[in-house]
Design a protein around this motif. Sequence first.
Motif, PDB file in Angstrom:
ATOM      1  N   ILE A  40       0.544  -1.387   0.586  1.00  0.00           N
ATOM      2  CA  ILE A  40       0.282   0.229   0.240  1.00  0.00           C
ATOM      3  C   ILE A  40       0.988   0.989  -0.269  1.00  0.00           C
ATOM      4  O   ILE A  40       0.730   2.202  -0.233  1.00  0.00           O
ATOM      5  CB  ILE A  40      -0.933   0.348   1.342  1.00  0.00           C
ATOM      6  CG1 ILE A  40      -0.113   0.270   2.564  1.00  0.00           C
ATOM      7  CG2 ILE A  40      -2.025  -1.086   0.941  1.00  0.00           C
ATOM      8  CD1 ILE A  40      -1.261   0.855   3.356  1.00  0.00           C
ATOM      9  N   TYR A  41       1.646   1.769   0.368  1.00  0.00           N
ATOM     10  CA  TYR A  41       2.740   2.397   0.820  1.00  0.00           C
ATOM     11  C   TYR A  41       4.563   2.007   0.343  1.00  0.00           C
ATOM     12  O   TYR A  41       5.179   0.919   0.533  1.00  0.00           O
ATOM     13  CB  TYR A  41       2.775   3.222   1.666  1.00  0.00           C
ATOM     14  CG  TYR A  41       3.052   4.060   2.179  1.00  0.00           C
ATOM     15  CD1 TYR A  41       3.119   5.853   1.818  1.00  0.00           C
ATOM     16  CD2 TYR A  41       4.580   5.280   1.868  1.00  0.00           C
ATOM     17  CE1 TYR A  41       2.734   6.769   1.460  1.00  0.00           C
ATOM     18  CE2 TYR A  41       5.141   6.085   2.432  1.00  0.00           C
ATOM     19  CZ  TYR A  41       4.139   6.695   2.049  1.00  0.00           C
ATOM     20  OH  TYR A  41       4.651   8.270   1.937  1.00  0.00           O
ATOM     21  N   THR A  98      -0.257   2.631  13.815  1.00  0.00           N
ATOM     22  CA  THR A  98      -1.714   2.472  13.797  1.00  0.00           C
ATOM     23  C   THR A  98      -1.884   1.079  14.328  1.00  0.00           C
ATOM     24  O   THR A  98      -2.496   0.225  13.977  1.00  0.00           O
ATOM     25  CB  THR A  98      -1.278   2.066  11.562  1.00  0.00           C
ATOM     26  OG1 THR A  98      -1.390   3.440  11.235  1.00  0.00           O
ATOM     27  CG2 THR A  98      -2.171   1.491  10.954  1.00  0.00           C
ATOM     28  N   THR A 139       0.092  -3.995  10.466  1.00  0.00           N
ATOM     29  CA  THR A 139       0.414  -3.461   9.527  1.00  0.00           C
ATOM     30  C   THR A 139       2.250  -3.342   9.791  1.00  0.00           C
ATOM     31  O   THR A 139       2.135  -2.777  10.537  1.00  0.00           O
ATOM     32  CB  THR A 139       0.032  -1.207   9.592  1.00  0.00           C
ATOM     33  OG1 THR A 139      -1.373  -1.235   9.553  1.00  0.00           O
ATOM     34  CG2 THR A 139       0.549  -1.253   8.675  1.00  0.00           C
ATOM     35  N   TYR A 167      -6.449   0.825   6.245  1.00  0.00           N
ATOM     36  CA  TYR A 167      -5.835   1.730   4.590  1.00  0.00           C
ATOM     37  C   TYR A 167      -6.176   2.576   5.456  1.00  0.00           C
ATOM     38  O   TYR A 167      -4.929   3.505   5.015  1.00  0.00           O
ATOM     39  CB  TYR A 167      -6.723   0.664   3.802  1.00  0.00           C
ATOM     40  CG  TYR A 167      -5.995   1.697   2.781  1.00  0.00           C
ATOM     41  CD1 TYR A 167      -4.998   1.219   1.415  1.00  0.00           C
ATOM     42  CD2 TYR A 167      -6.981   2.331   1.877  1.00  0.00           C
ATOM     43  CE1 TYR A 167      -4.676   2.132   0.740  1.00  0.00           C
ATOM     44  CE2 TYR A 167      -6.204   3.474   0.819  1.00  0.00           C
ATOM     45  CZ  TYR A 167      -4.922   2.291  -0.059  1.00  0.00           C
ATOM     46  OH  TYR A 167      -5.106   3.082  -0.997  1.00  0.00           O
ATOM     47  N   TYR A 168      -6.996   3.525   5.440  1.00  0.00           N
ATOM     48  CA  TYR A 168      -7.400   4.922   5.838  1.00  0.00           C
ATOM     49  C   TYR A 168      -7.030   5.565   6.763  1.00  0.00           C
ATOM     50  O   TYR A 168      -6.076   6.754   6.949  1.00  0.00           O
ATOM     51  CB  TYR A 168      -9.031   5.357   5.539  1.00  0.00           C
ATOM     52  CG  TYR A 168      -9.850   5.223   3.973  1.00  0.00           C
ATOM     53  CD1 TYR A 168      -9.053   5.499   3.186  1.00  0.00           C
ATOM     54  CD2 TYR A 168     -10.968   4.124   3.624  1.00  0.00           C
ATOM     55  CE1 TYR A 168      -9.695   5.731   1.938  1.00  0.00           C
ATOM     56  CE2 TYR A 168     -10.927   3.812   2.719  1.00  0.00           C
ATOM     57  CZ  TYR A 168     -11.006   4.278   1.380  1.00  0.00           C
ATOM     58  OH  TYR A 168     -10.991   4.203   0.236  1.00  0.00           O
ATOM     59  N   PHE A 202      -3.925   4.005   8.009  1.00  0.00           N
ATOM     60  CA  PHE A 202      -2.362   4.286   7.449  1.00  0.00           C
ATOM     61  C   PHE A 202      -2.267   6.122   6.710  1.00  0.00           C
ATOM     62  O   PHE A 202      -1.048   6.859   7.014  1.00  0.00           O
ATOM     63  CB  PHE A 202      -2.046   3.251   6.557  1.00  0.00           C
ATOM     64  CG  PHE A 202      -0.441   3.224   6.600  1.00  0.00           C
ATOM     65  CD1 PHE A 202       0.247   3.152   7.473  1.00  0.00           C
ATOM     66  CD2 PHE A 202      -0.176   3.939   4.985  1.00  0.00           C
ATOM     67  CE1 PHE A 202       2.199   3.022   6.795  1.00  0.00           C
ATOM     68  CE2 PHE A 202       1.075   4.257   4.860  1.00  0.00           C
ATOM     69  CZ  PHE A 202       2.073   4.461   5.734  1.00  0.00           C
ATOM     70  N   TYR A 203      -3.273   5.875   6.151  1.00  0.00           N
ATOM     71  CA  TYR A 203      -3.225   7.232   5.149  1.00  0.00           C
ATOM     72  C   TYR A 203      -2.886   8.730   5.493  1.00  0.00           C
ATOM     73  O   TYR A 203      -2.719   9.843   5.393  1.00  0.00           O
ATOM     74  CB  TYR A 203      -3.099   6.740   3.148  1.00  0.00           C
ATOM     75  CG  TYR A 203      -2.623   6.007   2.251  1.00  0.00           C
ATOM     76  CD1 TYR A 203      -1.582   7.057   2.344  1.00  0.00           C
ATOM     77  CD2 TYR A 203      -2.955   5.206   2.288  1.00  0.00           C
ATOM     78  CE1 TYR A 203      -1.179   6.574   1.002  1.00  0.00           C
ATOM     79  CE2 TYR A 203      -2.198   4.165   1.653  1.00  0.00           C
ATOM     80  CZ  TYR A 203      -0.962   4.638   0.522  1.00  0.00           C
ATOM     81  OH  TYR A 203      -0.779   4.562  -0.047  1.00  0.00           O
ATOM     82  N   ARG A 204      -4.133   8.538   6.481  1.00  0.00           N
ATOM     83  CA  ARG A 204      -3.832   9.462   7.422  1.00  0.00           C
ATOM     84  C   ARG A 204      -3.226  10.215   7.912  1.00  0.00           C
ATOM     85  O   ARG A 204      -2.600  11.307   8.442  1.00  0.00           O
ATOM     86  CB  ARG A 204      -5.097   9.497   7.893  1.00  0.00           C
ATOM     87  CG  ARG A 204      -6.977  10.072   7.426  1.00  0.00           C
ATOM     88  CD  ARG A 204      -7.792   9.885   8.314  1.00  0.00           C
ATOM     89  NE  ARG A 204      -9.302  10.279   7.268  1.00  0.00           N
ATOM     90  CZ  ARG A 204     -10.290  10.736   7.937  1.00  0.00           C
ATOM     91  NH1 ARG A 204      -9.680  11.680   9.239  1.00  0.00           N
ATOM     92  NH2 ARG A 204     -11.109  11.601   7.199  1.00  0.00           N
ATOM     93  N   ILE A 213      -0.080   8.968   8.332  1.00  0.00           N
ATOM     94  CA  ILE A 213       0.940   8.642   7.073  1.00  0.00           C
ATOM     95  C   ILE A 213       1.285  10.808   6.909  1.00  0.00           C
ATOM     96  O   ILE A 213       1.887  11.532   6.475  1.00  0.00           O
ATOM     97  CB  ILE A 213       1.540   8.127   5.946  1.00  0.00           C
ATOM     98  CG1 ILE A 213       2.754   8.311   5.149  1.00  0.00           C
ATOM     99  CG2 ILE A 213       0.901   8.645   4.799  1.00  0.00           C
ATOM    100  CD1 ILE A 213       3.885   7.359   6.332  1.00  0.00           C
ATOM    101  N   GLU A 214      -0.156  11.768   5.931  1.00  0.00           N
ATOM    102  CA  GLU A 214      -0.064  12.599   6.116  1.00  0.00           C
ATOM    103  C   GLU A 214      -0.421  13.720   6.898  1.00  0.00           C
ATOM    104  O   GLU A 214      -0.899  15.022   6.697  1.00  0.00           O
ATOM    105  CB  GLU A 214      -1.264  12.669   5.095  1.00  0.00           C
ATOM    106  CG  GLU A 214      -0.953  12.018   3.902  1.00  0.00           C
ATOM    107  CD  GLU A 214      -2.001  11.659   2.533  1.00  0.00           C
ATOM    108  OE1 GLU A 214      -3.336  12.349   3.010  1.00  0.00           O
ATOM    109  OE2 GLU A 214      -2.103  10.832   1.717  1.00  0.00           O
ATOM    110  N   ASN A 230     -13.138   8.191   1.117  1.00  0.00           N
ATOM    111  CA  ASN A 230     -11.974   9.356   0.999  1.00  0.00           C
ATOM    112  C   ASN A 230     -11.481   9.647   2.412  1.00  0.00           C
ATOM    113  O   ASN A 230      -9.948  10.024   2.327  1.00  0.00           O
ATOM    114  CB  ASN A 230     -11.370   9.952   0.005  1.00  0.00           C
ATOM    115  CG  ASN A 230     -11.971   9.241  -1.614  1.00  0.00           C
ATOM    116  OD1 ASN A 230     -10.608   7.724  -1.319  1.00  0.00           O
ATOM    117  ND2 ASN A 230     -12.623   9.223  -2.258  1.00  0.00           N
TER     118      ASN A 230
END
Length: 144
Positions: free
Chosen positions: A52-53, A70, A79, A115-116, A118-120, A122-123, A136
């Motif tokens: 995923i990354y 996470t 993860t 997944y969401y 983790f992305y939140r 990482i951002e 999203n």
Amino acid sequence: MNKELVFSKLEELGFTLEDAGDLGFIFRYEELNVLYMPDDDESFLRFAVPGIYDVTEENKELVLEVVNDTNMSIKYSKTIVYGDDVWIFYEYRLYSEDYLEQIIEHGMLLLKATYYLFYRKIEGDDTLPSEDDDENGNETKEDE
């Protein structure tokens, strides 16, 4: 739980499985590629969302921190950094086939939530999506 029973239940739920060689079988859940990874232990169920990354030397420290955060935030999924990628796993010990459909549904929802999250993270936004967020993570409340 034998893999034929899991295949059957996944197909009943509308998933189309494709052979992914030694990794297992891949299918789509919404925008995610999910692997069903049969195990020699038939009472063990494992799904994964691979790659995923991308992990690089430049981002590795941040990625490891986010992976740990996470993992501490969500139960039943893990993860990990696997090679040069981040993967998400859902693992569950099955004691009977009585609730297999619910367990699979739980797994898919949890993989998506992980997944969401983790992305939140990482951002730089470490909040969990709320019921008012779209897929999203964007707020969808209507104007009053």
